[in-house]
Design a protein around this motif. Sequence first.
Motif, mmCIF file in Angstrom:
data_model
loop_
_atom_site.group_PDB
_atom_site.id
_atom_site.type_symbol
_atom_site.label_atom_id
_atom_site.label_comp_id
_atom_site.label_asym_id
_atom_site.label_seq_id
_atom_site.Cartn_x
_atom_site.Cartn_y
_atom_site.Cartn_z
ATOM 1 N N ILE A 58 4.238 18.595 32.572
ATOM 2 C CA ILE A 58 3.559 17.309 32.401
ATOM 3 C C ILE A 58 2.902 16.915 33.725
ATOM 4 O O ILE A 58 3.558 16.833 34.764
ATOM 5 C CB ILE A 58 4.536 16.223 31.914
ATOM 6 C CG1 ILE A 58 5.111 16.670 30.548
ATOM 7 C CG2 ILE A 58 3.823 14.873 31.812
ATOM 8 C CD1 ILE A 58 6.014 15.690 29.877
ATOM 9 N N ARG A 59 1.611 16.727 33.637
ATOM 10 C CA ARG A 59 0.858 16.306 34.827
ATOM 11 C C ARG A 59 0.930 14.797 34.931
ATOM 12 O O ARG A 59 0.675 14.089 33.961
ATOM 13 C CB ARG A 59 -0.603 16.741 34.693
ATOM 14 C CG ARG A 59 -1.468 16.113 35.778
ATOM 15 C CD ARG A 59 -2.857 16.666 35.791
ATOM 16 N NE ARG A 59 -3.701 16.072 34.776
ATOM 17 C CZ ARG A 59 -4.953 16.464 34.570
ATOM 18 N NH1 ARG A 59 -5.472 17.447 35.283
ATOM 19 N NH2 ARG A 59 -5.691 15.885 33.645
ATOM 20 N N THR A 60 1.249 14.306 36.112
ATOM 21 C CA THR A 60 1.300 12.863 36.299
ATOM 22 C C THR A 60 -0.122 12.304 36.271
ATOM 23 O O THR A 60 -1.111 13.038 36.389
ATOM 24 C CB THR A 60 2.001 12.479 37.628
ATOM 25 O OG1 THR A 60 1.319 13.115 38.716
ATOM 26 C CG2 THR A 60 3.461 12.934 37.624
ATOM 27 N N ILE A 154 2.314 21.480 41.909
ATOM 28 C CA ILE A 154 1.078 20.730 42.169
ATOM 29 C C ILE A 154 -0.118 21.496 41.605
ATOM 30 O O ILE A 154 -0.076 22.721 41.440
ATOM 31 C CB ILE A 154 0.831 20.496 43.682
ATOM 32 C CG1 ILE A 154 0.784 21.816 44.451
ATOM 33 C CG2 ILE A 154 1.878 19.569 44.256
ATOM 34 C CD1 ILE A 154 0.371 21.659 45.914
ATOM 35 N N MET A 155 -1.177 20.724 41.356
ATOM 36 C CA MET A 155 -2.426 21.375 40.995
ATOM 37 C C MET A 155 -3.164 21.730 42.275
ATOM 38 O O MET A 155 -3.154 20.981 43.247
ATOM 39 C CB MET A 155 -3.287 20.455 40.136
ATOM 40 C CG MET A 155 -2.693 20.276 38.759
ATOM 41 S SD MET A 155 -3.786 19.418 37.642
ATOM 42 C CE MET A 155 -5.144 20.572 37.513
ATOM 43 N N ILE A 156 -3.794 22.884 42.248
ATOM 44 C CA ILE A 156 -4.651 23.284 43.355
ATOM 45 C C ILE A 156 -6.074 23.120 42.833
ATOM 46 O O ILE A 156 -6.550 23.918 42.025
ATOM 47 C CB ILE A 156 -4.380 24.749 43.776
ATOM 48 C CG1 ILE A 156 -2.914 24.950 44.195
ATOM 49 C CG2 ILE A 156 -5.345 25.155 44.892
ATOM 50 C CD1 ILE A 156 -2.514 24.348 45.524
ATOM 51 N N GLU A 157 -6.716 22.027 43.232
ATOM 52 C CA GLU A 157 -8.059 21.764 42.715
ATOM 53 C C GLU A 157 -8.982 21.174 43.768
ATOM 54 O O GLU A 157 -10.080 20.723 43.458
ATOM 55 C CB GLU A 157 -8.011 20.898 41.451
ATOM 56 C CG GLU A 157 -7.209 19.625 41.560
ATOM 57 C CD GLU A 157 -7.072 18.863 40.231
ATOM 58 O OE1 GLU A 157 -7.809 19.140 39.280
ATOM 59 O OE2 GLU A 157 -6.211 17.967 40.180
ATOM 60 N N THR A 158 -8.510 21.159 45.017
ATOM 61 C CA THR A 158 -9.410 20.806 46.125
ATOM 62 C C THR A 158 -9.482 22.032 47.049
ATOM 63 O O THR A 158 -8.481 22.760 47.183
ATOM 64 C CB THR A 158 -8.871 19.607 46.940
ATOM 65 O OG1 THR A 158 -7.643 19.987 47.572
ATOM 66 C CG2 THR A 158 -8.641 18.386 46.064
ATOM 67 N N ASN A 180 -11.632 23.484 36.995
ATOM 68 C CA ASN A 180 -12.738 22.572 36.677
ATOM 69 C C ASN A 180 -13.112 21.763 37.913
ATOM 70 O O ASN A 180 -14.271 21.706 38.322
ATOM 71 C CB ASN A 180 -12.354 21.615 35.543
ATOM 72 C CG ASN A 180 -11.796 22.333 34.330
ATOM 73 O OD1 ASN A 180 -12.096 23.502 34.119
ATOM 74 N ND2 ASN A 180 -10.982 21.656 33.549
ATOM 75 N N ASP A 181 -12.107 21.123 38.505
ATOM 76 C CA ASP A 181 -12.389 20.350 39.708
ATOM 77 C C ASP A 181 -12.600 21.245 40.919
ATOM 78 O O ASP A 181 -13.440 20.947 41.771
ATOM 79 C CB ASP A 181 -11.254 19.352 39.983
ATOM 80 C CG ASP A 181 -11.447 18.070 39.193
ATOM 81 O OD1 ASP A 181 -12.572 17.555 39.179
ATOM 82 O OD2 ASP A 181 -10.472 17.595 38.582
ATOM 83 N N LEU A 182 -11.869 22.352 40.986
ATOM 84 C CA LEU A 182 -12.043 23.227 42.158
ATOM 85 C C LEU A 182 -13.491 23.734 42.246
ATOM 86 O O LEU A 182 -14.061 23.804 43.338
ATOM 87 C CB LEU A 182 -11.064 24.410 42.115
ATOM 88 C CG LEU A 182 -11.102 25.302 43.358
ATOM 89 C CD1 LEU A 182 -10.764 24.511 44.633
ATOM 90 C CD2 LEU A 182 -10.151 26.493 43.219
ATOM 91 N N ASP A 190 -21.513 18.138 40.678
ATOM 92 C CA ASP A 190 -20.907 17.170 39.775
ATOM 93 C C ASP A 190 -20.678 17.807 38.402
ATOM 94 O O ASP A 190 -21.638 18.171 37.723
ATOM 95 C CB ASP A 190 -21.861 15.968 39.669
ATOM 96 C CG ASP A 190 -21.351 14.892 38.732
ATOM 97 O OD1 ASP A 190 -20.262 15.072 38.137
ATOM 98 O OD2 ASP A 190 -22.054 13.871 38.600
ATOM 99 N N ARG A 191 -19.405 17.931 38.005
ATOM 100 C CA ARG A 191 -19.105 18.598 36.729
ATOM 101 C C ARG A 191 -19.563 17.791 35.524
ATOM 102 O O ARG A 191 -19.603 18.274 34.399
ATOM 103 C CB ARG A 191 -17.595 18.929 36.627
ATOM 104 C CG ARG A 191 -16.696 17.731 36.615
ATOM 105 C CD ARG A 191 -15.219 18.104 36.713
ATOM 106 N NE ARG A 191 -14.559 18.134 35.419
ATOM 107 C CZ ARG A 191 -13.232 18.093 35.255
ATOM 108 N NH1 ARG A 191 -12.421 18.051 36.299
ATOM 109 N NH2 ARG A 191 -12.700 18.112 34.067
ATOM 110 N N GLN A 192 -19.901 16.506 35.764
ATOM 111 C CA GLN A 192 -20.317 15.626 34.678
ATOM 112 C C GLN A 192 -21.820 15.661 34.422
ATOM 113 O O GLN A 192 -22.296 15.072 33.474
ATOM 114 C CB GLN A 192 -19.969 14.168 35.037
ATOM 115 C CG GLN A 192 -18.524 13.887 35.267
ATOM 116 C CD GLN A 192 -17.747 13.886 33.978
ATOM 117 O OE1 GLN A 192 -17.033 14.835 33.681
ATOM 118 N NE2 GLN A 192 -17.925 12.852 33.182
HETATM 119 MG MG MG Z 1 -8.774 18.191 37.560
#
Ligand code: MG
Length: 270
Positions: A58-60, A154-158, A180-182, A190-192
């Motif tokens: 579960i991701r916070t 932890i997520m590694i996304e930076t 996605n964020d990485l 910008d992913r959006q």
């Molecule tokens: Mg993300």
Amino acid sequence: NIGEVKDLGAVLQNDAAGIGLFRSEFLYLQSDHFPTEDEQFQSYKTVAEVMAGKKVIIRTLDIGADKQIDYFGLEHEDNPALGYRAVRICLDQPDIFKTQLRALLRASMFGNISIMIPMIASVWEVRKVKEIMEEVKAELTSEGIPFKNVEFGIMIETPAAVMISDLLAEEVDFFSIGTNDLTQYTLAIDRQNPKLDSFYDSHHEAILRMLQMVVDNGHKHGCWVGICGELGADTTLTSTFLKMGFDELSVSPAMILRVREEIRNTKVEE
Ligand code: MG
Ligand code: PEP
């Protein structure tokens, strides 16, 4: 990867080995008030019970940026993707975070829950989260409320997290790479923004090198390493991921069987 309790049917139907990413922010997005500890506890307990001992990560809370919620009263930001989001909000408003951690720890008694923190960029953030978690555990203990010793990752996304993944690995049990964020933060895209779709390249050599670096650093320091971004479901890369040494791929329910087939068709020595 799921975000809602109602997605559990698809998880079971597609014979998932567990849940690699439960996006808990959906509980907040679907509510018109801060979900109470008991409301959250019921949802996490249901997920843990339905999965019957299989791992549930579960991701916070990961809001801000593309996910806005009125009752949080977040201010307008010029650069929301680089702004007040995810673990930054949790560390800045520890009461919100503690409510979630209490609910998660209470629910841990009903299955096999792991807790995962998004958008980590620095070691101090992880240490601070662990400190808050210890406070919550002490409170629960003093109230006589039972909980399990949950796996913590932890997520590694930076890009920063990738570059210090050797140091981060000393602090946690596992890494899950948010491609996605990485990709967004590494390629400065910008992913959006659909206009940039042709530039948003998760197969970029920079990303592939980062993936390998995270696996190597994680394994050297005793962490298992997975992928929970969309790239994990890209079957043109499944054999590459296996060669890189990934321990887990977390994909949407609809992709589980396709990815599993691809893994079975890949020879181990390859
Ligand atoms: Mg993300
Ligand atoms: C990611 O960034 O790759 C990820 C899995 O999280 P989200 O898409 O929810 O930001």
